[in-house]
Design a protein around this motif. Structure first.
Motif, mmCIF file in Angstrom:
data_model
loop_
_atom_site.group_PDB
_atom_site.id
_atom_site.type_symbol
_atom_site.label_atom_id
_atom_site.label_comp_id
_atom_site.label_asym_id
_atom_site.label_seq_id
_atom_site.Cartn_x
_atom_site.Cartn_y
_atom_site.Cartn_z
ATOM 1 N N PRO A 125 -7.883 -3.457 30.470
ATOM 2 C CA PRO A 125 -8.307 -4.135 29.337
ATOM 3 C C PRO A 125 -9.043 -3.209 28.583
ATOM 4 O O PRO A 125 -8.892 -3.198 26.959
ATOM 5 C CB PRO A 125 -8.906 -5.283 29.661
ATOM 6 N N MET A 126 -10.051 -2.437 28.789
ATOM 7 C CA MET A 126 -10.797 -1.514 27.932
ATOM 8 C C MET A 126 -10.457 -0.222 27.911
ATOM 9 O O MET A 126 -10.997 0.826 27.688
ATOM 10 C CB MET A 126 -12.284 -1.661 28.323
ATOM 11 N N ILE A 127 -9.050 0.252 27.920
ATOM 12 C CA ILE A 127 -8.595 1.424 28.299
ATOM 13 C C ILE A 127 -8.957 2.339 26.887
ATOM 14 O O ILE A 127 -9.285 3.531 27.046
ATOM 15 C CB ILE A 127 -7.106 1.583 28.262
ATOM 16 N N GLY A 128 -9.318 1.949 25.518
ATOM 17 C CA GLY A 128 -9.475 2.502 24.460
ATOM 18 C C GLY A 128 -10.910 2.795 24.618
ATOM 19 O O GLY A 128 -11.097 4.014 24.546
ATOM 20 N N GLU A 129 -11.714 2.038 24.924
ATOM 21 C CA GLU A 129 -13.220 2.558 25.233
ATOM 22 C C GLU A 129 -13.420 3.757 26.350
ATOM 23 O O GLU A 129 -14.222 4.581 26.338
ATOM 24 C CB GLU A 129 -13.963 1.416 25.391
ATOM 25 N N ILE A 130 -12.785 3.354 27.422
ATOM 26 C CA ILE A 130 -12.767 4.338 28.471
ATOM 27 C C ILE A 130 -12.267 5.728 28.015
ATOM 28 O O ILE A 130 -12.817 6.721 28.330
ATOM 29 C CB ILE A 130 -11.653 3.808 29.666
ATOM 30 N N ALA A 131 -11.055 5.849 27.467
ATOM 31 C CA ALA A 131 -10.415 7.009 26.988
ATOM 32 C C ALA A 131 -11.240 7.701 25.935
ATOM 33 O O ALA A 131 -11.431 8.862 25.923
ATOM 34 C CB ALA A 131 -8.979 6.533 26.384
ATOM 35 N N ILE A 132 -12.014 7.060 25.103
ATOM 36 C CA ILE A 132 -13.112 7.605 24.170
ATOM 37 C C ILE A 132 -14.138 8.251 25.006
ATOM 38 O O ILE A 132 -14.574 9.419 24.841
ATOM 39 C CB ILE A 132 -13.361 6.694 22.988
ATOM 40 N N PHE A 191 -14.173 9.017 28.267
ATOM 41 C CA PHE A 191 -13.701 9.839 29.407
ATOM 42 C C PHE A 191 -12.462 10.177 28.730
ATOM 43 O O PHE A 191 -11.332 9.644 29.582
ATOM 44 C CB PHE A 191 -13.734 9.158 30.719
ATOM 45 N N PRO A 192 -12.115 11.429 27.854
ATOM 46 C CA PRO A 192 -10.836 11.678 27.462
ATOM 47 C C PRO A 192 -9.797 12.043 28.541
ATOM 48 O O PRO A 192 -8.739 11.581 28.098
ATOM 49 C CB PRO A 192 -11.023 12.830 26.513
ATOM 50 N N LEU A 193 -10.321 12.743 29.617
ATOM 51 C CA LEU A 193 -9.131 12.822 30.670
ATOM 52 C C LEU A 193 -8.537 11.594 31.286
ATOM 53 O O LEU A 193 -7.597 11.851 31.920
ATOM 54 C CB LEU A 193 -9.832 13.945 31.826
ATOM 55 N N ALA A 194 -9.213 10.439 31.112
ATOM 56 C CA ALA A 194 -8.912 9.201 31.647
ATOM 57 C C ALA A 194 -7.351 9.022 31.282
ATOM 58 O O ALA A 194 -6.695 8.116 31.975
ATOM 59 C CB ALA A 194 -9.924 8.244 31.688
ATOM 60 N N ILE A 244 -19.581 2.895 31.157
ATOM 61 C CA ILE A 244 -19.164 3.962 30.026
ATOM 62 C C ILE A 244 -20.583 4.667 29.641
ATOM 63 O O ILE A 244 -20.510 5.535 29.139
ATOM 64 C CB ILE A 244 -18.415 3.374 29.132
ATOM 65 N N ALA A 245 -21.522 3.684 29.077
ATOM 66 C CA ALA A 245 -22.614 3.980 28.282
ATOM 67 C C ALA A 245 -23.896 4.470 29.244
ATOM 68 O O ALA A 245 -24.433 5.245 28.547
ATOM 69 C CB ALA A 245 -22.992 2.590 27.398
ATOM 70 N N ASP A 246 -23.855 4.298 30.321
ATOM 71 C CA ASP A 246 -25.069 4.855 31.210
ATOM 72 C C ASP A 246 -24.808 5.617 32.186
ATOM 73 O O ASP A 246 -24.375 5.273 33.332
ATOM 74 C CB ASP A 246 -25.645 3.367 31.587
ATOM 75 N N PRO A 247 -25.052 7.029 32.054
ATOM 76 C CA PRO A 247 -24.655 7.962 33.161
ATOM 77 C C PRO A 247 -25.425 7.749 34.413
ATOM 78 O O PRO A 247 -24.813 7.963 35.564
ATOM 79 C CB PRO A 247 -24.927 9.421 32.731
ATOM 80 N N GLU A 248 -26.644 7.293 34.451
ATOM 81 C CA GLU A 248 -27.242 6.903 35.713
ATOM 82 C C GLU A 248 -26.841 5.807 36.435
ATOM 83 O O GLU A 248 -26.580 5.732 37.629
ATOM 84 C CB GLU A 248 -28.665 6.773 35.542
ATOM 85 N N PHE A 249 -26.410 4.841 36.035
ATOM 86 C CA PHE A 249 -25.711 3.650 36.377
ATOM 87 C C PHE A 249 -24.334 4.196 36.805
ATOM 88 O O PHE A 249 -23.838 3.656 38.214
ATOM 89 C CB PHE A 249 -25.335 2.610 35.258
ATOM 90 N N ARG A 250 -23.581 4.954 36.194
ATOM 91 C CA ARG A 250 -22.375 5.318 36.681
ATOM 92 C C ARG A 250 -22.426 6.234 37.894
ATOM 93 O O ARG A 250 -21.778 6.076 38.912
ATOM 94 C CB ARG A 250 -21.883 6.378 35.548
ATOM 95 N N LEU A 251 -23.447 6.969 37.982
ATOM 96 C CA LEU A 251 -23.624 7.924 39.224
ATOM 97 C C LEU A 251 -24.174 6.864 40.515
ATOM 98 O O LEU A 251 -23.520 6.756 41.615
ATOM 99 C CB LEU A 251 -24.827 8.724 39.330
ATOM 100 N N ALA A 252 -24.875 5.856 39.934
ATOM 101 C CA ALA A 252 -25.418 4.881 41.003
ATOM 102 C C ALA A 252 -24.133 4.044 41.767
ATOM 103 O O ALA A 252 -24.139 3.556 42.766
ATOM 104 C CB ALA A 252 -26.268 3.844 40.577
ATOM 105 N N GLU A 253 -23.068 3.834 40.884
ATOM 106 C CA GLU A 253 -21.999 3.051 41.217
ATOM 107 C C GLU A 253 -21.164 3.951 42.067
ATOM 108 O O GLU A 253 -20.201 3.434 42.942
ATOM 109 C CB GLU A 253 -21.221 2.728 39.946
#
Length: 93
Positions: free
Chosen positions: A9-16, A18-21, A69-78
């Motif tokens: 559902p959030m592909i627009g936000e994801i693509a912005i 993470f352009p490679l996604a 998307i917004a938090d690189p530390e959260f992303r790494l923790a996930e």
């Protein structure tokens, strides 16, 4: 987990974020679904990775994705526990 051959559902936000996604062959966990728009093979190790994301989304994938998307530390923790689960499956084969 159910595999669906559609974008999350959030592909627009994801693509912005993470352009490679949007051009790579990626899969995305959305709750109890794996969004697999490019119909790539979901191996047991990938399934284990996505199952971790599913559990950590805690029934609210939109909030999880916004933070991912917004938090690189959260992303790494996930990603760390998801990759650990993936590697455990690979080592057991």
């Amino acid at each position: 987990m159910k595999i669906v051959f559609e974008q999350p559902p959030m592909i627009g936000e994801i693509a912005i974020a993470f352009p490679l996604a949007s051009v790579q062959k990626s899969i995305f966990c959305w709750g109890d679904r794996i969004c697999n728009p490019h119909r790539i093979e979901v191996t047991p190790s990938l399934m284990a990775h996505e199952e971790v994301h599913s559990g950590r989304q805690n029934g609210d994938p939109a909030t999880w994705w916004a933070r991912y998307i917004a938090d690189p530390e959260f992303r790494l923790a996930e990603e760390i526990p998801a990759h650990i689960a993936e590697v455990k499956v690979l080592l057991s084969q």
